[in-house]
Write an enzyme that holds these catalytic residues in place. Structure first.
Site, PDB file in Angstrom:
ATOM      1  N   GLY A  80      46.312  40.710  44.165  1.00  0.00           N
ATOM      2  CA  GLY A  80      44.998  41.313  45.297  1.00  0.00           C
ATOM      3  C   GLY A  80      43.883  41.194  43.902  1.00  0.00           C
ATOM      4  N   SER A  81      43.205  42.035  44.366  1.00  0.00           N
ATOM      5  CA  SER A  81      41.377  41.489  42.868  1.00  0.00           C
ATOM      6  C   SER A  81      41.775  42.861  41.781  1.00  0.00           C
ATOM      7  CB  SER A  81      40.573  42.460  44.138  1.00  0.00           C
ATOM      8  OG  SER A  81      39.939  41.415  45.155  1.00  0.00           O
ATOM      9  N   LEU A  82      43.209  42.801  41.452  1.00  0.00           N
ATOM     10  CA  LEU A  82      43.234  43.764  40.069  1.00  0.00           C
ATOM     11  C   LEU A  82      42.654  43.127  38.488  1.00  0.00           C
ATOM     12  CD1 LEU A  82      44.154  45.951  39.046  1.00  0.00           C
ATOM     13  CD2 LEU A  82      46.311  44.880  38.832  1.00  0.00           C
ATOM     14  N   LYS A  84      40.568  41.204  39.219  1.00  0.00           N
ATOM     15  CA  LYS A  84      38.840  40.571  38.867  1.00  0.00           C
ATOM     16  C   LYS A  84      38.045  41.565  38.052  1.00  0.00           C
ATOM     17  CE  LYS A  84      38.917  39.027  43.730  1.00  0.00           C
ATOM     18  NZ  LYS A  84      37.964  39.800  45.392  1.00  0.00           N
TER      19      LYS A  84
END
Length: 139
Positions: A80-82, A84
């Site tokens: 996921g966006s981890l 980022k």
């Protein structure tokens, strides 16, 4: 980026263990990082390098338990966006240390042939306003 992902997986794996339910064995109980990871039941890919040489490069556990597909060093994980947040932290640290003079530097400074790299800045990337679509590479 892969190193960041691997570190995140390691942190997530060991962070899930509660201190009350787990006590760490002595460091002398392990003869290698590989034996430590195997004994902990680590699931993921792991890379340890020293002076540019791979010390440990291995996948542990299954990428798909039902189909018995093992993790490999090149297994792609949907995290996921981890990444980022971790990437932004690294860029801010580089800026604070003076290795990046400005958040307004174009991407082309770092990746010479990136499409529209002269128009996209680090600030655009950090604020998710670069116009680069999200995608997951499929083989």
């Amino acid at each position: 980026m892969k190193a960041v992902c691997l570190a995140v997986l390691l942190i997530a794996s060991f962070g899930a263990l509660s201190p009350q339910a787990y006590s760490h064995p002595s460091h002398s109980d392990y003869t290698s990082a590989e034996s430590l990871l195997e004994s902990e039941g680590f699931i993921g890919s792991f890379l340890v390098k020293r002076d540019g040489t791979d010390i440990l490069r291995k996948g542990f556990g299954f990428a798909n338990v039902a189909q018995k597909i093992p993790n490999r060093i090149d297994t792609q994980f949907r995290i996921g966006s981890l990444s980022k947040t971790l990437t932004a932290l690294a860029v801010v640290q580089l800026k604070n240390s003076g290795k990046i003079p400005s958040y307004d530097m174009p991407v082309s400074h770092f990746v010479k042939d990136y499409p529209r790299g002269d128009e996209i800045t680090l600030r655009h990337l950090l604020t998710h306003r670069s116009g680069i679509p999200e995608f997951f590479l499929r083989h």
